[in-house]
Write a protein that holds these residues in place. Structure first.
Motif, PDB file in Angstrom:
ATOM      1  N   PHE A 164       7.545   3.987 -15.515  1.00  0.00           N
ATOM      2  CA  PHE A 164       6.095   3.805 -15.620  1.00  0.00           C
ATOM      3  C   PHE A 164       5.740   2.851 -16.761  1.00  0.00           C
ATOM      4  CE2 PHE A 164       5.612   8.281 -13.704  1.00  0.00           C
ATOM      5  CZ  PHE A 164       5.612   7.741 -12.424  1.00  0.00           C
ATOM      6  N   ALA A 165       6.478   2.934 -17.854  1.00  0.00           N
ATOM      7  CA  ALA A 165       6.212   2.024 -18.980  1.00  0.00           C
ATOM      8  C   ALA A 165       6.515   0.580 -18.621  1.00  0.00           C
ATOM      9  CB  ALA A 165       7.040   2.433 -20.195  1.00  0.00           C
ATOM     10  N   ALA A 166       7.468   0.364 -17.714  1.00  0.00           N
ATOM     11  CA  ALA A 166       7.848  -0.985 -17.319  1.00  0.00           C
ATOM     12  C   ALA A 166       6.970  -1.546 -16.212  1.00  0.00           C
ATOM     13  CB  ALA A 166       9.308  -1.009 -16.875  1.00  0.00           C
ATOM     14  N   GLY A 167       5.926  -0.842 -15.801  1.00  0.00           N
ATOM     15  CA  GLY A 167       5.004  -1.373 -14.800  1.00  0.00           C
ATOM     16  C   GLY A 167       5.190  -0.812 -13.417  1.00  0.00           C
ATOM     17  N   GLY A 168       5.852   0.343 -13.284  1.00  0.00           N
ATOM     18  CA  GLY A 168       6.077   0.922 -11.963  1.00  0.00           C
ATOM     19  C   GLY A 168       5.034   1.928 -11.532  1.00  0.00           C
ATOM     20  N   GLY A 169       3.842   1.877 -12.128  1.00  0.00           N
ATOM     21  CA  GLY A 169       2.820   2.862 -11.797  1.00  0.00           C
ATOM     22  C   GLY A 169       1.965   2.511 -10.597  1.00  0.00           C
ATOM     23  N   GLY A 170       2.173   1.331 -10.002  1.00  0.00           N
ATOM     24  CA  GLY A 170       1.375   0.934  -8.848  1.00  0.00           C
ATOM     25  C   GLY A 170       0.027   0.346  -9.248  1.00  0.00           C
ATOM     26  N   ARG A 171      -0.779   0.059  -8.192  1.00  0.00           N
ATOM     27  CA  ARG A 171      -2.078  -0.573  -8.426  1.00  0.00           C
ATOM     28  C   ARG A 171      -3.237   0.417  -8.457  1.00  0.00           C
ATOM     29  NH1 ARG A 171      -2.302  -5.043  -3.812  1.00  0.00           N
ATOM     30  NH2 ARG A 171      -1.711  -3.161  -2.648  1.00  0.00           N
ATOM     31  N   LEU A 172      -3.017   1.623  -8.017  1.00  0.00           N
ATOM     32  CA  LEU A 172      -4.099   2.619  -7.988  1.00  0.00           C
ATOM     33  C   LEU A 172      -4.155   3.328  -9.331  1.00  0.00           C
ATOM     34  CD1 LEU A 172      -3.538   4.057  -4.387  1.00  0.00           C
ATOM     35  CD2 LEU A 172      -5.093   2.227  -5.127  1.00  0.00           C
ATOM     36  N   THR A 173      -4.552   2.610 -10.352  1.00  0.00           N
ATOM     37  CA  THR A 173      -4.595   3.132 -11.713  1.00  0.00           C
ATOM     38  C   THR A 173      -5.901   2.718 -12.378  1.00  0.00           C
ATOM     39  OG1 THR A 173      -3.508   1.168 -12.608  1.00  0.00           O
ATOM     40  CG2 THR A 173      -2.077   2.989 -11.928  1.00  0.00           C
ATOM     41  N   VAL A 174      -6.215   3.415 -13.455  1.00  0.00           N
ATOM     42  CA  VAL A 174      -7.385   3.046 -14.251  1.00  0.00           C
ATOM     43  C   VAL A 174      -7.153   1.694 -14.928  1.00  0.00           C
ATOM     44  CG1 VAL A 174      -8.847   3.746 -16.193  1.00  0.00           C
ATOM     45  CG2 VAL A 174      -8.011   5.470 -14.581  1.00  0.00           C
ATOM     46  N   ASP A 175      -5.919   1.398 -15.285  1.00  0.00           N
ATOM     47  CA  ASP A 175      -5.615   0.111 -15.912  1.00  0.00           C
ATOM     48  C   ASP A 175      -5.979  -1.045 -14.984  1.00  0.00           C
ATOM     49  OD1 ASP A 175      -4.688   1.430 -18.127  1.00  0.00           O
ATOM     50  OD2 ASP A 175      -2.575   1.339 -17.522  1.00  0.00           O
ATOM     51  N   GLN A 176      -5.596  -0.950 -13.725  1.00  0.00           N
ATOM     52  CA  GLN A 176      -5.920  -2.010 -12.773  1.00  0.00           C
ATOM     53  C   GLN A 176      -7.429  -2.109 -12.530  1.00  0.00           C
ATOM     54  OE1 GLN A 176      -3.916  -4.290 -11.402  1.00  0.00           O
ATOM     55  NE2 GLN A 176      -2.159  -3.507 -12.531  1.00  0.00           N
ATOM     56  N   TRP A 177      -8.116  -0.981 -12.524  1.00  0.00           N
ATOM     57  CA  TRP A 177      -9.567  -1.019 -12.320  1.00  0.00           C
ATOM     58  C   TRP A 177     -10.269  -1.709 -13.483  1.00  0.00           C
ATOM     59  CZ3 TRP A 177     -13.611   1.660 -14.883  1.00  0.00           C
ATOM     60  CH2 TRP A 177     -14.869   1.540 -14.265  1.00  0.00           C
ATOM     61  N   LEU A 178      -9.842  -1.382 -14.697  1.00  0.00           N
ATOM     62  CA  LEU A 178     -10.436  -2.021 -15.870  1.00  0.00           C
ATOM     63  C   LEU A 178     -10.110  -3.512 -15.917  1.00  0.00           C
ATOM     64  CD1 LEU A 178      -9.756   0.690 -18.620  1.00  0.00           C
ATOM     65  CD2 LEU A 178     -11.932   0.168 -17.491  1.00  0.00           C
ATOM     66  N   LEU A 179      -8.891  -3.877 -15.538  1.00  0.00           N
ATOM     67  CA  LEU A 179      -8.505  -5.281 -15.544  1.00  0.00           C
ATOM     68  C   LEU A 179      -9.294  -6.068 -14.501  1.00  0.00           C
ATOM     69  CD1 LEU A 179      -6.642  -7.499 -16.629  1.00  0.00           C
ATOM     70  CD2 LEU A 179      -4.958  -6.818 -14.907  1.00  0.00           C
ATOM     71  N   GLY A 180      -9.460  -5.489 -13.310  1.00  0.00           N
ATOM     72  CA  GLY A 180     -10.243  -6.176 -12.293  1.00  0.00           C
ATOM     73  C   GLY A 180     -11.709  -6.301 -12.667  1.00  0.00           C
ATOM     74  N   PRO A 204       0.816  -1.235   0.000  1.00  0.00           N
ATOM     75  CA  PRO A 204       0.000   0.000   0.000  1.00  0.00           C
ATOM     76  C   PRO A 204       0.840   1.271   0.000  1.00  0.00           C
ATOM     77  CG  PRO A 204      -0.905  -1.596   1.531  1.00  0.00           C
ATOM     78  CD  PRO A 204       0.420  -2.131   1.090  1.00  0.00           C
ATOM     79  N   VAL A 205       1.964   1.243   0.736  1.00  0.00           N
ATOM     80  CA  VAL A 205       2.836   2.432   0.757  1.00  0.00           C
ATOM     81  C   VAL A 205       3.413   2.682  -0.633  1.00  0.00           C
ATOM     82  CG1 VAL A 205       4.955   3.380   1.740  1.00  0.00           C
ATOM     83  CG2 VAL A 205       3.342   2.152   3.206  1.00  0.00           C
ATOM     84  N   TYR A 206       3.819   1.618  -1.320  1.00  0.00           N
ATOM     85  CA  TYR A 206       4.354   1.779  -2.673  1.00  0.00           C
ATOM     86  C   TYR A 206       3.293   2.315  -3.629  1.00  0.00           C
ATOM     87  CZ  TYR A 206       6.218   0.582  -7.250  1.00  0.00           C
ATOM     88  OH  TYR A 206       6.639   0.645  -8.549  1.00  0.00           O
ATOM     89  N   ASP A 207       2.082   1.829  -3.504  1.00  0.00           N
ATOM     90  CA  ASP A 207       1.011   2.310  -4.377  1.00  0.00           C
ATOM     91  C   ASP A 207       0.746   3.801  -4.173  1.00  0.00           C
ATOM     92  OD1 ASP A 207       0.685  -0.212  -5.462  1.00  0.00           O
ATOM     93  OD2 ASP A 207      -0.837  -0.800  -3.997  1.00  0.00           O
ATOM     94  N   ILE A 208       0.763   4.238  -2.939  1.00  0.00           N
ATOM     95  CA  ILE A 208       0.548   5.675  -2.668  1.00  0.00           C
ATOM     96  C   ILE A 208       1.711   6.503  -3.208  1.00  0.00           C
ATOM     97  CG2 ILE A 208       0.325   7.393  -0.828  1.00  0.00           C
ATOM     98  CD1 ILE A 208      -1.121   5.249   0.812  1.00  0.00           C
ATOM     99  N   ALA A 209       2.954   6.006  -3.032  1.00  0.00           N
ATOM    100  CA  ALA A 209       4.110   6.726  -3.562  1.00  0.00           C
ATOM    101  C   ALA A 209       4.070   6.783  -5.083  1.00  0.00           C
ATOM    102  CB  ALA A 209       5.390   6.043  -3.091  1.00  0.00           C
ATOM    103  N   ALA A 210       3.602   5.705  -5.718  1.00  0.00           N
ATOM    104  CA  ALA A 210       3.493   5.700  -7.179  1.00  0.00           C
ATOM    105  C   ALA A 210       2.455   6.707  -7.656  1.00  0.00           C
ATOM    106  CB  ALA A 210       3.149   4.292  -7.670  1.00  0.00           C
ATOM    107  N   VAL A 211       1.351   6.828  -6.933  1.00  0.00           N
ATOM    108  CA  VAL A 211       0.337   7.826  -7.309  1.00  0.00           C
ATOM    109  C   VAL A 211       0.908   9.234  -7.219  1.00  0.00           C
ATOM    110  CG1 VAL A 211      -1.853   8.846  -6.612  1.00  0.00           C
ATOM    111  CG2 VAL A 211      -1.627   6.371  -6.714  1.00  0.00           C
ATOM    112  N   LEU A 212       1.652   9.528  -6.160  1.00  0.00           N
ATOM    113  CA  LEU A 212       2.244  10.866  -6.011  1.00  0.00           C
ATOM    114  C   LEU A 212       3.281  11.134  -7.109  1.00  0.00           C
ATOM    115  CD1 LEU A 212       2.697  10.984  -2.116  1.00  0.00           C
ATOM    116  CD2 LEU A 212       0.890  12.040  -3.508  1.00  0.00           C
ATOM    117  N   ALA A 213       4.067  10.115  -7.458  1.00  0.00           N
ATOM    118  CA  ALA A 213       5.058  10.291  -8.525  1.00  0.00           C
ATOM    119  C   ALA A 213       4.383  10.535  -9.862  1.00  0.00           C
ATOM    120  CB  ALA A 213       5.959   9.059  -8.598  1.00  0.00           C
TER     121      ALA A 213
END
Length: 245
Positions: free
Chosen positions: A122-138, A5-14
């Motif tokens: 970000f292109a290599a998958g470092g954007g975290g889980r709090l993304t529109v991509d993850q929401w659509l995939l789920g 969760p901490v990584y996901d929040i840091a990825a959103v801020l980045a």
């Protein structure tokens, strides 16, 4: 130690910070106009200045918004990385590292280098889980019934894994492959003929002492026959009193 969760929040801020910077630069180029931006690129020695101005303006504006939302991150990050790579090679590479050195503006490559590398992450998958991509995939995974192609692919992968985990059978040697004969399966063989059925053995039934006597008697007969053959034949003498030998 970081948690997910901490990584996901840091990825959103980045993504938010980098996306805002890209959107600002793209909006600046659009506000100045594509024609003015292309003339500026031409003065800097950028090849195909008009196409480069259109590409950089819209990729930076729309790509920055996509980074913030986490939409199409592999493609978005790659396009932004290519934009920064072109800026590094054709504009900032010979200006040094720093944008400002002392009182002079040198227009170095420190900004485009940092933006390009984070876009590649970000292109290599470092954007975290709090993304529109993850929401659509789920949402696609939770859809009842799912996609038939996805189900076929999942079943195919499961069958391959089952085949890999299944222990391989040991090859059977020739000796072990041969089936041992079972006494119960042995076919019935006819009894051996009695000794009395063989010619020259007499009428005594086979087996027991009678068979042995027949053998002995047959032996005696053969011996007598041999001795009879070896004895000279007696012929009558001329006088008829004694046999001639």
């Amino acid at each position: 130690m970081r948690t997910r969760p901490v990584y996901d929040i840091a990825a959103v801020l980045a993504r938010l910070g980098v996306g805002v910077v890209f959107m600002a630069h793209g909006w600046q180029k659009i506000e100045a106009g594509v024609t003015a931006t292309s003339r500026s690129f031409d003065d800097l020695g950028v090849p195909l200045p008009t196409a480069a101005a259109v590409y950089s303006a819209f990729v930076e504006l729309l790509g920055g918004a996509a980074l913030i939302a986490g939409l199409g991150l592999p493609v978005t990050g790659l396009l932004l990385f290519l934009d920064m790579a072109g800026a590094f090679v054709f504009v900032h590479a010979d200006k040094g590292l720093f944008m400002v050195d002392g009182d002079s503006v040198r227009n170095g490559y420190e900004l485009v280098l940092a933006l390009g590398m984070i876009s590649l992450v970000f292109a290599a998958g470092g954007g975290g889980r709090l993304t529109v991509d993850q929401w659509l995939l789920g949402k696609r995974v939770r859809r009842p019934g799912g996609d038939p192609d996805d189900e076929d692919a999942a079943s195919f992968v499961a069958s391959l894994r089952a085949a890999e985990t299944k222990p391989a059978k040991k090859p059977r040697s020739h000796r072990s492959a041969k089936r041992q004969p079972d006494p119960a399966d042995k076919p019935d063989t006819p009894d051996k003929p009695a000794a009395s059925d063989k010619p020259g053995t007499g009428d005594t039934p086979a087996g027991g002492e009678g068979a042995e006597d027949d053998v002995l008697v047959a032996g005696r007969k053969s011996q007598r026959r041999r001795t009879t053959r070896t004895q000279p034949m007696k012929r009558p003498s001329a006088t008829g009193d004694e046999p001639a030998t």
